[in-house]
Design a protein around this motif. Structure first.
Motif, PDB file in Angstrom:
ATOM      1  N   ALA A  41       0.828  -1.209   0.000  1.00 55.30           N
ATOM      2  CA  ALA A  41       0.000   0.000   0.000  1.00 55.30           C
ATOM      3  C   ALA A  41       0.867   1.266   0.000  1.00 55.30           C
ATOM      4  CB  ALA A  41      -0.922   0.008   1.221  1.00 55.30           C
ATOM      5  N   ARG A  42       2.171   1.070   0.006  1.00 54.71           N
ATOM      6  CA  ARG A  42       3.165   2.144  -0.057  1.00 54.71           C
ATOM      7  C   ARG A  42       3.123   3.071   1.145  1.00 54.71           C
ATOM      8  NH1 ARG A  42       4.099   3.080  -6.423  1.00 54.71           N
ATOM      9  NH2 ARG A  42       3.899   0.899  -6.895  1.00 54.71           N
ATOM     10  N   GLU A  78      -6.168  -0.665   3.536  1.00 54.83           N
ATOM     11  CA  GLU A  78      -5.909   0.374   2.537  1.00 54.83           C
ATOM     12  C   GLU A  78      -6.330   1.744   3.062  1.00 54.83           C
ATOM     13  OE1 GLU A  78      -7.831  -2.333   1.899  1.00 54.83           O
ATOM     14  OE2 GLU A  78      -6.392  -3.553   0.786  1.00 54.83           O
ATOM     15  N   ALA A  79      -7.477   1.786   3.759  1.00 59.22           N
ATOM     16  CA  ALA A  79      -7.959   3.047   4.333  1.00 59.22           C
ATOM     17  C   ALA A  79      -7.041   3.505   5.459  1.00 59.22           C
ATOM     18  CB  ALA A  79      -9.387   2.887   4.840  1.00 59.22           C
ATOM     19  N   CYS A  81      -3.864   2.964   5.759  1.00 55.11           N
ATOM     20  CA  CYS A  81      -2.644   3.511   5.147  1.00 55.11           C
ATOM     21  C   CYS A  81      -2.892   4.915   4.609  1.00 55.11           C
ATOM     22  CB  CYS A  81      -2.139   2.574   4.049  1.00 55.11           C
ATOM     23  SG  CYS A  81      -1.512   0.999   4.683  1.00 55.11           S
ATOM     24  N   ARG A  82      -4.023   5.107   3.967  1.00 60.62           N
ATOM     25  CA  ARG A  82      -4.353   6.435   3.422  1.00 60.62           C
ATOM     26  C   ARG A  82      -4.528   7.457   4.540  1.00 60.62           C
ATOM     27  NH1 ARG A  82      -3.074   9.927   0.032  1.00 60.62           N
ATOM     28  NH2 ARG A  82      -4.739  11.263  -0.669  1.00 60.62           N
ATOM     29  N   ILE A  83      -5.174   7.071   5.623  1.00 61.75           N
ATOM     30  CA  ILE A  83      -5.349   7.971   6.764  1.00 61.75           C
ATOM     31  C   ILE A  83      -3.997   8.422   7.302  1.00 61.75           C
ATOM     32  CG2 ILE A  83      -6.060   8.029   9.205  1.00 61.75           C
ATOM     33  CD1 ILE A  83      -8.469   6.240   8.319  1.00 61.75           C
ATOM     34  N   ILE A  84      -3.089   7.483   7.456  1.00 65.11           N
ATOM     35  CA  ILE A  84      -1.771   7.810   8.007  1.00 65.11           C
ATOM     36  C   ILE A  84      -1.005   8.728   7.059  1.00 65.11           C
ATOM     37  CG2 ILE A  84       0.460   6.839   8.691  1.00 65.11           C
ATOM     38  CD1 ILE A  84      -1.229   4.350   9.624  1.00 65.11           C
ATOM     39  N   ILE A  85      -1.090   8.473   5.765  1.00 64.48           N
ATOM     40  CA  ILE A  85      -0.427   9.336   4.784  1.00 64.48           C
ATOM     41  C   ILE A  85      -1.000  10.751   4.865  1.00 64.48           C
ATOM     42  CG2 ILE A  85      -0.184   9.778   2.300  1.00 64.48           C
ATOM     43  CD1 ILE A  85       0.016   6.648   2.009  1.00 64.48           C
TER      44      ILE A  85
END
Length: 131
Positions: A41-42, A78-79, A81-85
């Motif tokens: 998920a990078r 996936e969500a 990971c996006r939240i942390i980014i």
């Protein structure tokens, strides 16, 4: 003592890739598959040893721990990971805005600082605390 300095520098370096995948998973109380998933998920990109094995830094482990917290609360990986980014991007933007405010306040007086503040507030979008 000079010979100890490079090792001491690495031990204090949050970005030094000191942990194998197995050790990192053990420390986080998760599985290697979880670490691979957040890598896919990078969210984090582990460095590789000469043999091609993943190596994680303390900084990466803190990020992975945050992801695990969110996943444990039911957030899809996936969500999470996006939240942390997005949290990281927000923190960086706030740090830059604070630097601009300090620079404007020190260089040209309070009037300049308020102009920078108003401009940065307008560019930040909605207040995250209100949503």
């Amino acid at each position: 003592m000079a010979a100890d300095s490079p090792l001491g520098d690495r031990l204090d370096d949050d970005d030094y890739p000191a942990y194998t995948m197995g050790r990192a998973a053990e420390m986080l109380g998760t599985t290697p598959a979880f670490l691979r998933a957040i890598g896919e998920a990078r969210l984090i990109t582990p460095l590789r040893s000469e043999g091609g094995h993943r190596r994680y830094s303390r900084y990466q482990l803190r990020i992975a721990a945050r992801a695990r917290e969110l996943v444990d609360k039911g957030t899809p990986i996936e969500a999470a990971c996006r939240i942390i980014i997005l949290e990281d991007q927000l923190e960086e933007a706030q740090r830059i805005n604070a630097e601009y405010r300090r620079a404007a306040g020190g260089a040209g007086g309070a009037g300049d600082a308020s102009e920078v503040s108003e401009a940065s507030d307008a560019s930040e979008g909605p207040d995250p605390a209100s949503g």
